[in-house]
Design a protein around this motif. Structure first.
Motif, PDB file in Angstrom:
ATOM      1  N   GLY A  90      84.598  76.547  -1.577  1.00 23.11           N
ATOM      2  CA  GLY A  90      85.386  75.293  -1.271  1.00 23.11           C
ATOM      3  C   GLY A  90      86.331  75.186  -2.179  1.00 23.11           C
ATOM      4  N   LEU A  91      87.215  73.898  -2.001  1.00 23.83           N
ATOM      5  CA  LEU A  91      88.064  73.471  -3.261  1.00 23.83           C
ATOM      6  C   LEU A  91      87.712  72.029  -3.457  1.00 23.83           C
ATOM      7  CD1 LEU A  91      91.658  74.270  -1.822  1.00 23.83           C
ATOM      8  CD2 LEU A  91      90.645  75.283  -3.825  1.00 23.83           C
ATOM      9  N   VAL A  92      87.524  71.746  -4.984  1.00 27.02           N
ATOM     10  CA  VAL A  92      86.927  70.527  -5.339  1.00 27.02           C
ATOM     11  C   VAL A  92      87.729  69.512  -4.925  1.00 27.02           C
ATOM     12  CG1 VAL A  92      86.395  69.594  -7.429  1.00 27.02           C
ATOM     13  CG2 VAL A  92      86.118  71.668  -7.308  1.00 27.02           C
ATOM     14  N   SER A  93      87.351  68.638  -4.329  1.00 25.95           N
ATOM     15  CA  SER A  93      88.386  67.297  -3.615  1.00 25.95           C
ATOM     16  C   SER A  93      88.778  66.479  -4.754  1.00 25.95           C
ATOM     17  CB  SER A  93      87.239  66.496  -2.768  1.00 25.95           C
ATOM     18  OG  SER A  93      86.573  65.796  -3.524  1.00 25.95           O
ATOM     19  N   ASP A  94      89.792  65.707  -4.384  1.00 25.38           N
ATOM     20  CA  ASP A  94      90.488  64.621  -5.288  1.00 25.38           C
ATOM     21  C   ASP A  94      89.474  63.829  -5.811  1.00 25.38           C
ATOM     22  OD1 ASP A  94      92.748  65.985  -4.750  1.00 25.38           O
ATOM     23  OD2 ASP A  94      93.924  64.104  -3.662  1.00 25.38           O
ATOM     24  N   ALA A  95      88.550  63.427  -5.117  1.00 22.44           N
ATOM     25  CA  ALA A  95      87.649  62.379  -5.258  1.00 22.44           C
ATOM     26  C   ALA A  95      86.727  62.662  -6.448  1.00 22.44           C
ATOM     27  CB  ALA A  95      86.439  61.886  -4.090  1.00 22.44           C
ATOM     28  N   ILE A  96      86.245  64.061  -6.442  1.00 24.29           N
ATOM     29  CA  ILE A  96      85.531  64.731  -7.473  1.00 24.29           C
ATOM     30  C   ILE A  96      86.024  64.676  -8.828  1.00 24.29           C
ATOM     31  CG2 ILE A  96      84.321  66.971  -7.985  1.00 24.29           C
ATOM     32  CD1 ILE A  96      83.295  67.274  -5.322  1.00 24.29           C
ATOM     33  N   VAL A  97      87.430  65.271  -8.576  1.00 28.33           N
ATOM     34  CA  VAL A  97      88.390  65.712  -9.646  1.00 28.33           C
ATOM     35  C   VAL A  97      88.462  63.969 -10.509  1.00 28.33           C
ATOM     36  CG1 VAL A  97      90.406  66.437 -10.772  1.00 28.33           C
ATOM     37  CG2 VAL A  97      89.582  67.421  -8.962  1.00 28.33           C
TER      38      VAL A  97
ATOM     39  N   LEU B 117      77.568  68.353 -10.707  1.00 35.02           N
ATOM     40  CA  LEU B 117      76.608  69.038  -9.792  1.00 35.02           C
ATOM     41  C   LEU B 117      77.173  69.337  -8.286  1.00 35.02           C
ATOM     42  CD1 LEU B 117      73.315  67.946 -10.878  1.00 35.02           C
ATOM     43  CD2 LEU B 117      74.008  70.183 -11.204  1.00 35.02           C
ATOM     44  N   GLU B 118      77.951  68.290  -8.171  1.00 32.44           N
ATOM     45  CA  GLU B 118      78.752  68.175  -6.674  1.00 32.44           C
ATOM     46  C   GLU B 118      79.822  68.963  -6.779  1.00 32.44           C
ATOM     47  OE1 GLU B 118      81.002  64.645  -4.298  1.00 32.44           O
ATOM     48  OE2 GLU B 118      79.906  64.049  -6.066  1.00 32.44           O
ATOM     49  N   ALA B 119      80.359  69.370  -7.775  1.00 31.31           N
ATOM     50  CA  ALA B 119      81.649  70.187  -8.018  1.00 31.31           C
ATOM     51  C   ALA B 119      80.991  71.514  -8.133  1.00 31.31           C
ATOM     52  CB  ALA B 119      82.237  69.995  -9.331  1.00 31.31           C
ATOM     53  N   LYS B 120      79.972  71.810  -8.606  1.00 33.24           N
ATOM     54  CA  LYS B 120      79.302  73.127  -8.765  1.00 33.24           C
ATOM     55  C   LYS B 120      78.987  73.666  -7.326  1.00 33.24           C
ATOM     56  CE  LYS B 120      75.682  75.985 -10.787  1.00 33.24           C
ATOM     57  NZ  LYS B 120      74.335  75.740 -11.494  1.00 33.24           N
ATOM     58  N   ALA B 121      78.437  72.751  -6.507  1.00 34.88           N
ATOM     59  CA  ALA B 121      77.986  72.995  -5.046  1.00 34.88           C
ATOM     60  C   ALA B 121      79.258  73.328  -4.208  1.00 34.88           C
ATOM     61  CB  ALA B 121      77.277  71.851  -4.586  1.00 34.88           C
TER      62      ALA B 121
END
Length: 200
Positions: A57-64, A47-51
Motif C-alpha cells: 500500500g501507499l503510506v497515508s498522509d497521517a503516517i507521513v 511499524l505502522e508504515a512498515k506494515a
C-alpha cells in the motif's frame, strides 16, 4: 528557522538545501529518509508504515505527518528545519499546519523557486548528456521522458501549494533560473530575517 522549499524537480532545491544546512546548521528533512529511519528504528509510526509498505500500500498522509512530527522533536531540529519534498499536496499542507499548531510551533517561510519549465527540461537533458559523456550511469529521473512525467505530477499535485501558502502570507518567490550563486544570495536575504528572529 522552519522553512519549506517549493519548486518543480530540477529547480535547484537540493543544491540550495545543502547550502542552508551548511550555513545555518539546521537539518534538511526528506520524507523518504525519515520514513526509512522510522521503519528501521521500529518507532510506533515506523511499524505502522512498515506494515502498509509490506502489504504493497501507499503510506497515508497521517503516517507521513506522524513521522515528521517525531523527527522535528529530535535535538538537531530544535533550532529549525528545512522541509523539501513535503508537503506535496494542499491536504498534506493542512495536516502539517494542524500538527505544528498542536506543538505550538509555526513555519517561518515557504520559498518557491520560480523556473521556466521548458528551460528545465533542457537543463536536465544537458545534465544527462554530460553524465553519459563522463561514462557514468544516467539517473533514471534525468531522462527527458521521465522528467516530463515528474513535472506533470508536480503541476497537478504540488503547484497548488503556491496559492495555498500565498493565502497564509508565508510565500516568498525567488527566480530559480538565475545562476546558482545568485539564487543562494536571494535565498539568504530572505532567511537572514528569520535567522535573526530565531536567535533572539
Amino acid at each position: 528557522m522552519r522553512i519549506i522549499l517549493l519548486g518543480p524537480p530540477g529547480a535547484g532545491k537540493g543544491t540550495q538545501s545543502e547550502r542552508i544546512v551548511a550555513r545555518y546548521g539546521i537539518p534538511q528533512l526528506s520524507t523518504g529518509d525519515m520514513l526509512r529511519s522510522a521503519v528501521s528504528a521500529g518507532t510506533p509510526v515506523g511499524l505502522e508504515a512498515k506494515a502498509v509498505m509490506e502489504s504493497g500500500g501507499l503510506v497515508s498522509d497521517a503516517i507521513v505527518v506522524g513521522i515528521v512530527a517525531d523527527r522535528i522533536e529530535e535535538a538537531d531540529a530544535k533550532a529549525g528545519f528545512i522541509l523539501d519534498g513535503f508537503p506535496r499536496t494542499v491536504e498534506q499542507a493542512k495536516a502539517l499546519d494542524a500538527m505544528l499548531a498542536q506543538k505550538g510551533i509555526a513555519l517561518d517561510a515557504v520559498v518557491e523557486f520560480v523556473v521556466d519549465e521548458n528551460a528545465l527540461v533542457g537543463r536536465i537533458a544537458k545534465r544527462a548528456e554530460e553524465t553519459a559523456a563522463r561514462g557514468q550511469p544516467v539517473r533514471k529521473d534525468d531522462t527527458p521522458e521521465v522528467f516530463k512525467t515528474r513535472l506533470e505530477a508536480y503541476r497537478k499535485q504540488t503547484a497548488p501549494l503556491s496559492d495555498y501558502y500565498a493565502g497564509t502570507g508565508l510565500l516568498q518567490k525567488i527566480d530559480g533560473m538565475k545562476p546558482v550563486e545568485s539564487v543562494t544570495g536571494d535565498l539568504t536575504d530572505i532567511l537572514e530575517r528569520y535567522a535573526a528572529t530565531s536567535a533572539s
